[in-house]
Design a protein around this motif. Structure first.
Motif, PDB file in Angstrom:
ATOM      1  N   UNK A   1       0.852  -1.193   0.000  1.00 53.64           N
ATOM      2  CA  UNK A   1       0.000   0.000   0.000  1.00 53.64           C
ATOM      3  C   UNK A   1       0.890   1.247   0.000  1.00 53.64           C
ATOM      4  N   UNK A   2       0.480   2.275  -0.740  1.00 51.22           N
ATOM      5  CA  UNK A   2       1.227   3.533  -0.815  1.00 51.22           C
ATOM      6  C   UNK A   2       0.499   4.601  -0.003  1.00 51.22           C
ATOM      7  N   UNK A   3       1.174   5.162   0.997  1.00 47.59           N
ATOM      8  CA  UNK A   3       0.561   6.179   1.863  1.00 47.59           C
ATOM      9  C   UNK A   3       0.599   7.526   1.152  1.00 47.59           C
ATOM     10  N   UNK A   4      -0.567   8.086   0.892  1.00 49.35           N
ATOM     11  CA  UNK A   4      -0.646   9.358   0.166  1.00 49.35           C
ATOM     12  C   UNK A   4      -1.103  10.521   1.051  1.00 49.35           C
ATOM     13  N   UNK A   5      -1.766  10.207   2.186  1.00 50.69           N
ATOM     14  CA  UNK A   5      -2.188  11.257   3.116  1.00 50.69           C
ATOM     15  C   UNK A   5      -2.104  10.747   4.550  1.00 50.69           C
ATOM     16  N   UNK A   6      -1.741  11.656   5.465  1.00 50.18           N
ATOM     17  CA  UNK A   6      -1.769  11.371   6.899  1.00 50.18           C
ATOM     18  C   UNK A   6      -2.556  12.486   7.560  1.00 50.18           C
ATOM     19  N   UNK A   7      -3.695  12.132   8.169  1.00 53.07           N
ATOM     20  CA  UNK A   7      -4.602  13.130   8.750  1.00 53.07           C
ATOM     21  C   UNK A   7      -4.942  14.211   7.726  1.00 53.07           C
ATOM     22  N   UNK A   8      -5.265  13.766   6.509  1.00 54.10           N
ATOM     23  CA  UNK A   8      -5.684  14.611   5.374  1.00 54.10           C
ATOM     24  C   UNK A   8      -4.569  15.493   4.819  1.00 54.10           C
ATOM     25  N   UNK A   9      -3.343  15.325   5.294  1.00 50.97           N
ATOM     26  CA  UNK A   9      -2.223  16.095   4.745  1.00 50.97           C
ATOM     27  C   UNK A   9      -1.511  15.257   3.690  1.00 50.97           C
ATOM     28  N   UNK A  10      -1.395  15.801   2.473  1.00 51.46           N
ATOM     29  CA  UNK A  10      -0.739  15.084   1.383  1.00 51.46           C
ATOM     30  C   UNK A  10       0.736  14.843   1.714  1.00 51.46           C
ATOM     31  N   UNK A  11       1.239  13.692   1.319  1.00 53.88           N
ATOM     32  CA  UNK A  11       2.616  13.316   1.652  1.00 53.88           C
ATOM     33  C   UNK A  11       3.550  13.360   0.449  1.00 53.88           C
ATOM     34  N   UNK A  12       3.049  13.787  -0.718  1.00 52.11           N
ATOM     35  CA  UNK A  12       3.860  13.690  -1.936  1.00 52.11           C
ATOM     36  C   UNK A  12       5.108  14.563  -1.929  1.00 52.11           C
ATOM     37  N   UNK A  13       5.139  15.594  -1.078  1.00 54.45           N
ATOM     38  CA  UNK A  13       6.314  16.464  -1.022  1.00 54.45           C
ATOM     39  C   UNK A  13       7.104  16.297   0.273  1.00 54.45           C
ATOM     40  N   UNK A  14       6.742  15.274   1.057  1.00 56.11           N
ATOM     41  CA  UNK A  14       7.408  15.050   2.336  1.00 56.11           C
ATOM     42  C   UNK A  14       8.506  13.999   2.214  1.00 56.11           C
TER      43      UNK A  14
END
Length: 441
Positions: free
Chosen positions: A62-75
């Motif tokens: 599984x690919x995590x794309x959001x944590x608590x509705x915050x996008x992770x693509x730039x993290x």
């Protein structure tokens, strides 16, 4: 000067972190960055036993794309991990993409104990999956894969042990069990054979399977040098290697002449031995410690001089002066123990003894640095506490310890060990000393 020493030793002393269990608060998922999407995302590679992620419905890959509705693509992975961890009992919302479909999971953060070692195979097969499960549960004393509902017994008295069924069976082998005797060990029975030629043939095949799964592991001695001796298997990289995590060995039944071939998976986390990068400096201190080290297996016969004996009539203790001065030490001697203690010879050099913890610590770092420079690249060092060499070399509760030994050794041999130790003695004072000892790994 102190800051320089601390910086120099940090990479060595911090290796202890790589072999210990670590506690943290989170969901219990192992992650790595993945570029499957048009942007970087963290992919779930495995679950840590006892974590919320294991039972939440999340899946490996599984690919995590959001944590608590915050996008992770730039993290970065570190930044995203900081979003996932938090306080015990709080809830975190994880959105993943699975085969192009978004899925949302809510789970509670829990306190988790996890091994910092994690093994994965270069190839995917039933064999590799089984071996990885065994290796990854070793740090937990195989508690997640042992079936404790039933057991059989082998041997009697001190040699007795309980044999439990293992929930993981390795394809192509006879049986995998967990044995309990002063701790837990996983034992894979590869097969039974009539001759050592058959053992060698099957053993080589089994080792080659492992090499395919773990091409970066070391196999010592290498396959083909005779299966009558144990083959140790461990992890290695350009900075050093771990102690053995598997041992392959035959056992011959003298009555039936049947030879059984086993692979033992060692319990707990392995110790990492860091290779020293530079050659010995040839200093007076370096020459002294090398000369003492070279005489360990000879019971220090070449460096002993005057013998001393205590006045105790019933249990006198013995010690010797040594003819190799150790610069900086206020005394140095060979402790031969007493008749009743049956203690092996040990050479000790004391550098600090007193009430100041700061001075004891400064002495530890100073002489640890001198040992690294004095021994040089023919040696490895570890700040781990390998159970194989911990006792009787140093006290289990020693505050700081750094071991040195020759890098050609892999374990299960008799070898010389040097350790620098900072310990609080029974009288409350602090002591920094170097000890040379014979031991078996």
């Amino acid at each position: 000067m102190k800051n320089t020493i601390l910086a120099l030793l940090f990479s060595i002393l911090s290796t202890v972190l790589f072999s210990q269990m670590t506690n943290f608060v989170g969901i219990g998922a192992r992650l790595q960055m993945d570029s499957t999407l048009n942007y970087h995302a963290a992919k779930i590679t495995a679950f840590i036993p006892g974590g919320s992620a294991e039972t939440s419905g999340l899946m490996v890959n599984d690919l995590i794309v959001k944590v608590d509705d915050k996008a992770t693509n730039k993290l970065s992975l570190k930044e995203m991990t900081e979003l996932i961890v938090g306080e015990v009992g709080t809830t975190v919302k994880i959105e993943v993409k699975r085969n192009g479909t978004a899925k949302i999971f809510n789970m509670k953060r829990k306190k988790i104990e996890a091994s910092t070692y994690f093994y994965s195979s270069e190839v995917k097969s039933d064999f590799s999956t089984a071996i990885c499960k065994l290796l990854n549960d070793a740090a937990y004393d195989f508690s997640h894969i042992v079936d404790t509902n039933t057991f059989s017994e082998e041997g009697e008295g001190w040699g007795g042990r309980r044999i439990y069924p293992c929930k993981v069976q390795v394809p192509g082998t006879v049986k995998t069990v967990i044995q309990s005797s002063f701790g837990y060990t996983c034992r894979i029975k590869v097969g039974e054979y009539k001759t050592f030629d058959e053992v060698n043939k099957k053993g080589e095949f089994f080792v080659n399977q492992l090499k395919t799964c773990f091409p970066k592991f070391y196999f010592f001695p290498k396959s083909g040098e005779g299966m009558s001796f144990s083959i140790q298997v461990g992890s290695a990289n350009d900075k050093g290697y771990t102690s053995a995590i598997m041992v392959i060995y035959p056992v011959e039944n003298k009555e039936t002449h049947v030879i059984e071939l086993f692979c033992r998976v060692e319990t707990g986390s392995p110790s990492f031995f860091n290779t020293l990068s530079s050659k010995a400096d040839g200093s007076e201190f370096g020459l002294a410690v090398n000369k003492i080290y070279a005489d360990i297996l000879n019971k220090f016969e070449k460096i002993k001089s005057t013998e001393y004996k205590s006045d105790d009539v019933f249990n006198p203790t013995y010690w010797y002066e040594i003819n190799v001065p150790v610069p900086g030490a206020y005394n140095f001697y060979v402790d031969a123990g007493s008749v009743m203690s049956i203690k092996a010879d040990e050479c000790i050099a004391n550098f600090y003894y007193g009430e100041s913890h700061q001075l004891a610590e400064e002495a530890f770092y100073k002489y640890a640095e001198m040992l690294m420079n004095g021994f040089g690249s023919e040696f490895v060092t570890t700040a781990d506490r390998p159970y194989e060499i911990m006792e009787p070399v140093v006290p289990k509760k020693a505050e700081k310890v750094l071991f040195f030994l020759q890098k050609k050794e892999r374990g299960y041999e008799t070898l010389g060990v040097c350790a620098i130790v900072l310990n609080q003695e029974s009288d409350g004072k602090f002591r920094t000393y170097i000890t040379f000892h014979k031991t078996g790994m």
